[in-house]
Design a protein around this motif. Structure first.
Motif, PDB file in Angstrom:
ATOM      1  N   GLY A  48       0.811  -1.217   0.000  1.00  0.00           N
ATOM      2  CA  GLY A  48       0.000   0.000   0.000  1.00  0.00           C
ATOM      3  C   GLY A  48       0.842   1.263   0.000  1.00  0.00           C
ATOM      4  N   ARG A  49       1.853   1.288   0.836  1.00  0.00           N
ATOM      5  CA  ARG A  49       2.741   2.467   0.892  1.00  0.00           C
ATOM      6  C   ARG A  49       3.519   2.619  -0.411  1.00  0.00           C
ATOM      7  NH1 ARG A  49       7.960   3.079   4.494  1.00  0.00           N
ATOM      8  NH2 ARG A  49       8.428   5.262   4.106  1.00  0.00           N
ATOM      9  N   PHE A  50       4.007   1.504  -0.948  1.00  0.00           N
ATOM     10  CA  PHE A  50       4.723   1.523  -2.226  1.00  0.00           C
ATOM     11  C   PHE A  50       3.851   2.151  -3.309  1.00  0.00           C
ATOM     12  CE2 PHE A  50       5.260  -0.587  -6.349  1.00  0.00           C
ATOM     13  CZ  PHE A  50       6.596  -0.338  -6.627  1.00  0.00           C
ATOM     14  N   LEU A  51       2.620   1.673  -3.425  1.00  0.00           N
ATOM     15  CA  LEU A  51       1.726   2.183  -4.465  1.00  0.00           C
ATOM     16  C   LEU A  51       1.332   3.636  -4.227  1.00  0.00           C
ATOM     17  CD1 LEU A  51      -0.517  -0.947  -5.057  1.00  0.00           C
ATOM     18  CD2 LEU A  51       1.189   0.025  -6.620  1.00  0.00           C
ATOM     19  N   ALA A  52       1.130   4.034  -2.987  1.00  0.00           N
ATOM     20  CA  ALA A  52       0.767   5.421  -2.689  1.00  0.00           C
ATOM     21  C   ALA A  52       1.900   6.370  -3.078  1.00  0.00           C
ATOM     22  CB  ALA A  52       0.430   5.569  -1.210  1.00  0.00           C
ATOM     23  N   LEU A  53       3.120   6.039  -2.703  1.00  0.00           N
ATOM     24  CA  LEU A  53       4.256   6.905  -3.037  1.00  0.00           C
ATOM     25  C   LEU A  53       4.515   6.925  -4.541  1.00  0.00           C
ATOM     26  CD1 LEU A  53       6.693   6.054  -0.110  1.00  0.00           C
ATOM     27  CD2 LEU A  53       5.549   8.241  -0.531  1.00  0.00           C
ATOM     28  N   LEU A  54       4.449   5.758  -5.170  1.00  0.00           N
ATOM     29  CA  LEU A  54       4.694   5.705  -6.615  1.00  0.00           C
ATOM     30  C   LEU A  54       3.607   6.449  -7.382  1.00  0.00           C
ATOM     31  CD1 LEU A  54       6.332   4.807  -9.013  1.00  0.00           C
ATOM     32  CD2 LEU A  54       5.184   2.586  -8.903  1.00  0.00           C
ATOM     33  N   THR A  55       2.372   6.360  -6.937  1.00  0.00           N
ATOM     34  CA  THR A  55       1.280   7.080  -7.597  1.00  0.00           C
ATOM     35  C   THR A  55       1.533   8.587  -7.571  1.00  0.00           C
ATOM     36  OG1 THR A  55      -0.314   5.347  -7.097  1.00  0.00           O
ATOM     37  CG2 THR A  55      -1.208   7.527  -7.559  1.00  0.00           C
ATOM     38  N   GLY A  56       2.015   9.093  -6.463  1.00  0.00           N
ATOM     39  CA  GLY A  56       2.345  10.512  -6.377  1.00  0.00           C
ATOM     40  C   GLY A  56       3.417  10.915  -7.369  1.00  0.00           C
ATOM     41  N   VAL A  57       4.430  10.086  -7.513  1.00  0.00           N
ATOM     42  CA  VAL A  57       5.505  10.374  -8.474  1.00  0.00           C
ATOM     43  C   VAL A  57       4.963  10.310  -9.900  1.00  0.00           C
ATOM     44  CG1 VAL A  57       7.705   9.529  -9.418  1.00  0.00           C
ATOM     45  CG2 VAL A  57       7.354   9.607  -6.943  1.00  0.00           C
ATOM     46  N   LEU A  58       4.192   9.289 -10.208  1.00  0.00           N
ATOM     47  CA  LEU A  58       3.647   9.149 -11.563  1.00  0.00           C
ATOM     48  C   LEU A  58       2.732  10.318 -11.918  1.00  0.00           C
ATOM     49  CD1 LEU A  58       2.896   5.320 -11.621  1.00  0.00           C
ATOM     50  CD2 LEU A  58       4.779   6.509 -12.759  1.00  0.00           C
ATOM     51  N   GLU A  59       1.938  10.768 -10.958  1.00  0.00           N
ATOM     52  CA  GLU A  59       1.057  11.920 -11.206  1.00  0.00           C
ATOM     53  C   GLU A  59       1.877  13.163 -11.519  1.00  0.00           C
ATOM     54  OE1 GLU A  59      -2.131  13.234 -11.696  1.00  0.00           O
ATOM     55  OE2 GLU A  59      -2.370  11.109 -12.026  1.00  0.00           O
ATOM     56  N   ALA A  60       2.926  13.395 -10.769  1.00  0.00           N
ATOM     57  CA  ALA A  60       3.771  14.573 -10.992  1.00  0.00           C
ATOM     58  C   ALA A  60       4.519  14.470 -12.325  1.00  0.00           C
ATOM     59  CB  ALA A  60       4.757  14.737  -9.836  1.00  0.00           C
ATOM     60  N   MET A  61       4.985  13.283 -12.668  1.00  0.00           N
ATOM     61  CA  MET A  61       5.721  13.083 -13.927  1.00  0.00           C
ATOM     62  C   MET A  61       4.869  13.450 -15.139  1.00  0.00           C
ATOM     63  SD  MET A  61       7.757   9.445 -13.274  1.00  0.00           S
ATOM     64  CE  MET A  61       6.991   8.759 -14.698  1.00  0.00           C
ATOM     65  N   ARG A  62       3.584  13.183 -15.066  1.00  0.00           N
ATOM     66  CA  ARG A  62       2.684  13.425 -16.200  1.00  0.00           C
ATOM     67  C   ARG A  62       2.727  14.868 -16.683  1.00  0.00           C
ATOM     68  NH1 ARG A  62      -2.983  11.285 -16.276  1.00  0.00           N
ATOM     69  NH2 ARG A  62      -3.339  13.450 -15.750  1.00  0.00           N
ATOM     70  N   HIS A  63       3.141  15.780 -15.814  1.00  0.00           N
ATOM     71  CA  HIS A  63       3.159  17.196 -16.156  1.00  0.00           C
ATOM     72  C   HIS A  63       4.512  17.672 -16.679  1.00  0.00           C
ATOM     73  CE1 HIS A  63      -0.804  17.397 -14.407  1.00  0.00           C
ATOM     74  NE2 HIS A  63      -0.341  16.757 -13.363  1.00  0.00           N
ATOM     75  N   GLU A  64       5.478  16.772 -16.752  1.00  0.00           N
ATOM     76  CA  GLU A  64       6.803  17.129 -17.248  1.00  0.00           C
ATOM     77  C   GLU A  64       6.778  17.192 -18.776  1.00  0.00           C
ATOM     78  OE1 GLU A  64       9.197  18.116 -15.429  1.00  0.00           O
ATOM     79  OE2 GLU A  64       8.771  17.303 -13.447  1.00  0.00           O
ATOM     80  N   GLU A  65       7.427  18.196 -19.311  1.00  0.00           N
ATOM     81  CA  GLU A  65       7.426  18.414 -20.767  1.00  0.00           C
ATOM     82  C   GLU A  65       8.068  17.257 -21.541  1.00  0.00           C
ATOM     83  OE1 GLU A  65       9.343  21.602 -23.862  1.00  0.00           O
ATOM     84  OE2 GLU A  65       8.649  22.351 -21.919  1.00  0.00           O
ATOM     85  N   THR A  66       9.076  16.627 -20.966  1.00  0.00           N
ATOM     86  CA  THR A  66       9.801  15.577 -21.687  1.00  0.00           C
ATOM     87  C   THR A  66       9.270  14.172 -21.411  1.00  0.00           C
ATOM     88  OG1 THR A  66      11.461  15.453 -19.941  1.00  0.00           O
ATOM     89  CG2 THR A  66      11.912  16.950 -21.794  1.00  0.00           C
ATOM     90  N   TYR A  67       8.223  14.071 -20.637  1.00  0.00           N
ATOM     91  CA  TYR A  67       7.576  12.786 -20.325  1.00  0.00           C
ATOM     92  C   TYR A  67       6.718  12.348 -21.508  1.00  0.00           C
ATOM     93  CZ  TYR A  67       4.081   9.750 -18.074  1.00  0.00           C
ATOM     94  OH  TYR A  67       3.236   8.725 -17.742  1.00  0.00           O
ATOM     95  N   ARG A  68       6.790  11.085 -21.859  1.00  0.00           N
ATOM     96  CA  ARG A  68       5.987  10.560 -22.964  1.00  0.00           C
ATOM     97  C   ARG A  68       4.966   9.519 -22.529  1.00  0.00           C
ATOM     98  NH1 ARG A  68       6.868  14.637 -24.393  1.00  0.00           N
ATOM     99  NH2 ARG A  68       8.101  15.354 -26.113  1.00  0.00           N
ATOM    100  N   GLY A  69       5.218   8.834 -21.425  1.00  0.00           N
ATOM    101  CA  GLY A  69       4.245   7.863 -20.961  1.00  0.00           C
ATOM    102  C   GLY A  69       4.841   6.893 -19.956  1.00  0.00           C
ATOM    103  N   ALA A  70       3.953   6.227 -19.208  1.00  0.00           N
ATOM    104  CA  ALA A  70       4.376   5.203 -18.248  1.00  0.00           C
ATOM    105  C   ALA A  70       3.233   4.227 -18.032  1.00  0.00           C
ATOM    106  CB  ALA A  70       4.789   5.832 -16.926  1.00  0.00           C
TER     107      ALA A  70
END
Length: 112
Positions: A17-39
């Motif tokens: 649960g903690r792993f997924l909660a922390l990773l979800t936060g990172v993935l959400e933030a990454m989505r807004h990066e200009e050089t991000y293409r997908g995950a």
């Protein structure tokens, strides 16, 4: 040329649960990066503690020198020793263009 990362995680029992909660936060933030293409995050159908993350970015050097140092990754990186049973495995991949003698085959990519 874009770059893909395949990251394998084996999570400690009780930390899913903690792993997924922390990773979800990172993935959400990454989505807004200009050089991000997908995950895409995958789970092993036979082991709910094994995960595979596939990320695509525009440039490897930018990921190493800029993206990995973003503030939104600090808590995630600091928690990894507590979350993971073994060190994560990271491999780096680059797309290739395939051609047939008759016509070129396009590189297939999609954005999440």
């Amino acid at each position: 040329m874009s770059v893909a990362y395949v990251i394998e995680f084996e999570v400690r029992p009780g930390e899913r649960g903690r792993f997924l909660a922390l990773l979800t936060g990172v993935l959400e933030a990454m989505r807004h990066e200009e050089t991000y293409r997908g995950a895409t995050l995958h789970v092993d159908p036979d082991d709910p503690l094994r995960f595979l993350l596939h990320e695509v970015w525009v440039d490897h050097e930018e990921v190493v020198n800029v993206q990995l140092r973003r503030d939104y990754r600090r808590e995630w990186h600091a928690a990894l020793p507590e979350l993971l049973a073994v060190e994560r495995r990271i491999s780096v991949w680059q797309p290739i263009e395939l051609e047939s003698p008759a016509q070129p085959v396009p590189v297939y990519a999609y954005r999440l």
